[in-house]
Design a protein around this motif. Sequence first.
Motif, mmCIF file in Angstrom:
data_model
loop_
_atom_site.group_PDB
_atom_site.id
_atom_site.type_symbol
_atom_site.label_atom_id
_atom_site.label_comp_id
_atom_site.label_asym_id
_atom_site.label_seq_id
_atom_site.Cartn_x
_atom_site.Cartn_y
_atom_site.Cartn_z
ATOM 1 N N CYS A 166 0.866 -1.440 -0.133
ATOM 2 C CA CYS A 166 -0.175 0.004 -0.026
ATOM 3 C C CYS A 166 0.800 1.007 -0.129
ATOM 4 C CB CYS A 166 -1.213 0.028 1.219
ATOM 5 S SG CYS A 166 -2.395 1.188 1.110
ATOM 6 N N ASN A 167 0.871 1.998 1.031
ATOM 7 C CA ASN A 167 1.408 3.259 1.342
ATOM 8 C C ASN A 167 2.970 3.211 0.867
ATOM 9 O OD1 ASN A 167 1.611 6.121 2.108
ATOM 10 N ND2 ASN A 167 2.524 5.388 4.019
ATOM 11 N N ARG A 224 4.191 4.852 -2.308
ATOM 12 C CA ARG A 224 4.452 6.300 -2.499
ATOM 13 C C ARG A 224 5.835 6.746 -2.266
ATOM 14 N NH1 ARG A 224 -1.108 7.546 -2.865
ATOM 15 N NH2 ARG A 224 -2.494 6.078 -1.767
ATOM 16 N N TYR A 228 -2.941 -2.902 -1.953
ATOM 17 C CA TYR A 228 -3.257 -1.742 -1.310
ATOM 18 C C TYR A 228 -4.807 -1.688 -0.980
ATOM 19 C CZ TYR A 228 -4.359 0.312 -6.117
ATOM 20 O OH TYR A 228 -4.875 0.708 -7.325
ATOM 21 N N SER A 285 -6.610 1.855 -0.533
ATOM 22 C CA SER A 285 -6.457 3.394 -0.440
ATOM 23 C C SER A 285 -7.805 4.139 -0.547
ATOM 24 C CB SER A 285 -5.434 3.893 -1.761
ATOM 25 O OG SER A 285 -4.396 3.125 -1.394
ATOM 26 N N ARG A 302 -7.038 10.856 -6.034
ATOM 27 C CA ARG A 302 -5.914 9.607 -5.498
ATOM 28 C C ARG A 302 -5.810 8.569 -6.319
ATOM 29 N NH1 ARG A 302 -4.778 9.735 -0.067
ATOM 30 N NH2 ARG A 302 -5.509 7.513 0.077
ATOM 31 N N THR A 303 -6.693 8.280 -7.391
ATOM 32 C CA THR A 303 -6.432 7.155 -8.220
ATOM 33 C C THR A 303 -5.194 7.552 -9.178
ATOM 34 O OG1 THR A 303 -8.647 6.580 -8.310
ATOM 35 C CG2 THR A 303 -7.329 5.838 -10.036
ATOM 36 N N SER A 307 -1.914 6.997 -7.111
ATOM 37 C CA SER A 307 -1.567 5.802 -7.108
ATOM 38 C C SER A 307 -0.971 5.364 -8.546
ATOM 39 C CB SER A 307 -2.748 4.881 -6.971
ATOM 40 O OG SER A 307 -2.487 3.539 -6.616
ATOM 41 N N SER A 352 0.361 -4.019 -8.937
ATOM 42 C CA SER A 352 -0.042 -3.013 -7.908
ATOM 43 C C SER A 352 -1.611 -3.334 -7.734
ATOM 44 C CB SER A 352 0.116 -1.641 -8.055
ATOM 45 O OG SER A 352 -0.173 -0.777 -7.013
#
Lengths: 313, 313
Positions: free
Chosen positions: A172-173, A176, A196, A198, A214-215, A218, A235
């Motif tokens: 997930c995070n 980034r 993830y 999210s 947000r997409t 990602s 992912s």
Amino acid sequence: MPRILRLAAAQMGPTQRAEPRDVTLARLIALLEQAASQGAQLVVFPELAFTTFFPRWLLSGEELESYYEASMPNPQVQELFDRARELGIGFYVGYAERTPEGLHYNSAITVGPDGSILGKYRKVHLPGSVEPREGARFQQLEKRYFEYGDTGFPAFRGAESWHRPIMGMLICNDRRWPEAWREYGLQDVELMVMGYNSAAYDPNGGTTENEEIRTFHSNIAVQANAYMNATWAVSVAKAGNEDGSGLIGSSVIVDPNGVIVGQAKTLEDEVVVADADLDAVRQGKDKMFNFAQHRRPEHYRRIVDQVGAQPPA
Amino acid sequence: MPRILRLAAAQMGPTQRAEPRDVTLARLIALLEQAASQGAQLVVFPELAFTTFFPRWLLSGEELESYYEASMPNPQVQELFDRARELGIGFYVGYAERTPEGLHYNSAITVGPDGSILGKYRKVHLPGSVEPREGARFQQLEKRYFEYGDTGFPAFRGAESWHRPIMGMLICNDRRWPEAWREYGLQDVELMVMGYNSAAYDPNGGTTENEEIRTFHSNIAVQANAYMNATWAVSVAKAGNEDGSGLIGSSVIVDPNGVIVGQAKTLEDEVVVADADLDAVRQGKDKMFNFAQHRRPEHYRRIVDQVGAQPPA
């Protein structure tokens, strides 16, 4: 001989808090079978795939404990492992781990086509907070429910039938954080896998972020880091509306140019399949991102000597 | 009070090897004036803006020496500095530097609206090779013509009338290296400026890269690194066909979400203007990329302890 590996991103739709574990497991197995029927050799499931994304709730006691796995596999997930071995297909899956010492981690494993665990990873970049945010309808309490991962970023070799790609896992995070990708890049990684959950809004409060941005975040994080480390990447989201809290979708398979070669179109259970030519990493690794030739670590000291940002005088 | 800074990306079309220096300088001044007429306060020019991209040629002697600046400013560029001060506009510009000690660097400066030099940077990530590649029509000899930059990545404060943004400079290939961006991110950077000359083909030989993929790489590297460091970024090309060698365009102004808010449409001299709300960096810096809360440098050791990639056993 070309090293072709058929990958599947097995996106999950929402898992409500009230959904029985066996229903969720049946969904995972259905996705696995669908991927296998399309010839996939490695299926990537989301983070915390066996349950709802429970860190959004302030929990304690029996319910909280019910979300963790005391071993992997264990009786309540064994059927997924058995079916995968029958089909000769491997998988990445994220889960909440409770160790014999009583420590908790947000973890992931990659399982080979013979059922052996090829690699294990514990999430390093835990988002959210320890204490709940007052007045918030949904929390992000990963820092409360998990220890920081203690595995570092250990690359490992995939299965023989996959052409033994050098692999790395994130959760997930982590995706980034360019440091995490670079740790694997410096181990010559050829295939990154990650799942993830999210939020489709700002999980830290605030009103400037929506599902679209947000997409986008990602996607570009995975695309650019795949490119800058010359690696394939898969992912995979748990997506959709979990008990009123939205999660983005857009599970992607990305090539070493950073180009999306497969992408989920729904916020539901959905399989996306793509063939990865593992030797396509060579263009980047041998030229633009030939680290031995071009990196200058003497100028990168702040990355390890500092934690937070320090403005100039 | 909102901290709004009007930025201009001043893309340049090709500069042929035979183009006289005064013609090139007049183009720079015309771009500056065009940007000023649109209210821009800071104009970003390309890498090596005063000349053709000479590292594509194997050179020596007088011609080679003619491409370097022995000081900055100097008589052959003074008019740009004078005109900028008259207009009260600042700029970033890339140039080939020769020091009094006879060392050579691929350098850039940022000049304030009063003509003072606010910051200076020497390119760390030199691409290409020392020796020419045999049989290649165009070389990439930056490692031959320049020393590796010795400045590190020093953030600095922009001008008062710009709301004193924390700024950082990169040059061309640097923008593909997340370590470089993170060095500035760890200094709380709010605005990154950079120029480039990027081939529209694989400058290291090879046939798998074309203008489209090279442009895509340029964009996603800037977009994702701007997002992951929660900073504005202006990334500016010298574009088009220089003596038969193609250069990509796509100069961009990118916000702290990684979204392109201004983009060149041509491969010619072209000005793109956009307003930057500098406080838009706070969403990222205070939450998702609050480094003090979320970074785990104890797991980033390979980034400084290793130069090249080392596969796992």
